[in-house]
Structures are given as structure tokens and as C-alpha cells.
Design a protein around this motif. Sequence first.
Motif: not given
Length: 372
Positions: A347-372
Motif C-alpha cells: 500500500s505504501d509503495q502504491d501510494a508513493i508510485g502515484d506521487a512519483a508518477a506525478a513528479f515524472a509528469a511534471f518533468l515530462e519524462r518517463p519514470l524509473d522508480l526504485t525502492f531500496g
Amino acid sequence: VGATMTAVRTASLPQVRRRRLATQRLSAAGLPRGGDVVRLLTAVQSQDAPLAAWSLAMRMPPGTTYAGLLAEQAAGGWVRTHVLRPTWHHVAPEDLRWMQHATGPRVESSLNGRRRGLGLDDDLILRAFRVLERVLAGPTPHTRRELRPHVEAAGLPTDVQRLAHLLIVAELRAFICSGPPRGAEHTYVLADETLPPAPLDSLDADDGRRELTRRFVAGHGPASERDLARWSTLTLTQIRAALRDLEGDLDHVEAGGHTLWFDPRMSSRTSRAPRALLLSTFDEVCLTYRDTGFPRRDPSASRARLVSEAGGGIVVVGDEDVGVWKRVVTAASVRVAVSGDTPLDTSDQDAIGDAAAAFAAFLERPLDLTFG
């Protein structure tokens, strides 16, 4: 939440944080322009300029882009300069002079030791101002790199630290400010040549401190007097005097053992509720509050290496600071690396994925998201 907090004298810290998120438009309808966000917050810390733009975009409608915000800034939407503290901030053009008058002398005084250590006396600073006045006159902004040979030709120091200090002093005295960004480079212009006269230019220092207090509480409340002191460099004596003068306009609440001030006229209605936020280290909603900010899911986790070194900030899920994130932007993509202080569930990762997708859309670039 807003009506409840206005009617009672105590509140929980979760209530306080919910109100801040709505007041700052992170959980309420976005403001149409970046300049509107700057005016709401009065000053937006911006030494990491691209992430400061993201801070603005998070408070605007979906679809806002970095390119669009750069265009608005270039058209004069706001000024980026050293104000309030010896660091960069975005401020509205009409607010620059009165804010520097109210706070600039104290900020400059705090730098006196540094100035003496660099061997910069009043005569040298005056000579530097004359060079800036001559070189920046006219319609063409100059970068620091372009200013350097002119300063050097006048027999003045141009090493990185001394030149930077001379420019900061010129900014604190509202002599220069930022011009339109030139790609990734910051430019300078003469303030009086660029910024038209504004209604609050004539505020004296006391009125300016009162206006700054009112603005801070309206855009950042509920907040404590110590939050304002850190944000503005005003003394607690000055802040308390201003709060007394503003008592009829502002309200306060007791929460977590702190007296927190807010403006009851500011909307605090939550109309959108992002499950996760990727916040810059310097975002106003996380940097401002020393004692009443987002609680950390694991307070013992090390944050010794500031994420700002590589560009990034904190990850908020719900009401908790759960970890850190960093971003690397290339021509082909934006890489976002998230590190949780504790294991992040699906659930955390899904929510963070949505936020990261919004950030990538802001930059108009594809997203490469990793969790560590």
C-alpha cells in the motif's frame, strides 16, 4: 477541521497537520499560477531551484509542468533572491523591497563575521556596487560567470566565495535581484530598473515585521512563534509584539504543548487527499516546523547524509515521514530512488508510485522508480 479549530482552544497534532496541508494547497484545490503559490507562502526556499519549482507545482492543478513554471518565472512571475535568511527564496516582485527593508539589515549583520574573514570592507562593497550598476544597466541580464570579468577588471576579488558574498549583500539591500533564468543558469538584474514601484515599498521596519508575521501565519499556520523566528530571522521580541498587534486578525490553538497561530479566514477545507507526497528537503510544509512537523515512522533511523546533496527530500505517507527520496534527471527519464526508514508495504509503495508518477509528469519524462 477549520471550524473546529476556530471554536476550540486545543487541537491534536494530526488536526494541525491536516489544516496546514489544506492551507498550503497540498490537500486543497490547486492555485492557478506559480506566482499565486509564492504569494500564499510569501517566500519559498529555493536553493534547489528545480525542486522548488516542484514545490510550487504540488500546490497547483494537475498538468503543471516544469517548463511552464520556468516560462512564468522568466516572464516576471516571481524573483529568486537571498531574503529572510542567507539562502535563496522565491518572492513576489512587489514584496521584495519591503521584505528586505524589514529583514535585510539583520541578515546582513549575521554575516559580518564572514565578511571580515573574507576581507571585504565597506569601501570594497561600494566599489562592487558601482560595477554592478554599470554592467547591469540596460535590458540584458548577466550570469555570475558574465559578471566576473567586469568585477576583476575593477580590481575587485572574484574568487567564488568573495564574489558570492558581494552579490548576496547587493541582494539583501534590494540593489540587485534575479533576472529570467537562462537554461540552468541564474541571472542578475538591477532591482530598481526591473521591479516597478509597489504599494508596500514605503512600509517602515515595524510595519514590515507586522506584515511579515501576518503573511507567515496566513500561509504557514498553525505555526509557533519559534517557527516564525527561524523562517524570518525576526527576534522573538519583535514577533511577540507583532502578534499582539494582530490579535484581532489571528487566532491560536494549543497543540502538543505548543501555542500555534493561524488565520481563521484562510480556507482549511480538504478537497483532495494524496496518499503520499514526495517533498523537497526545503519544502515549506516540512522545513518550517521544528517541533510539530510530520512524525517519523522510525525516529531512530539515520539521516546523517542530507538528501539535498543529491537532490530529493522526504517521503510522507498519510501523516508520517516514512523515508527519503532522491532524483536523477536525464534526457531520457527521471530516476526516483525511495529508501524507507522501515520496510514499505504494498500500500505504501502504491501510494508513493502515484506521487512519483506525478513528479515524472511534471518533468515530462518517463519514470524509473526504485525502492531500496
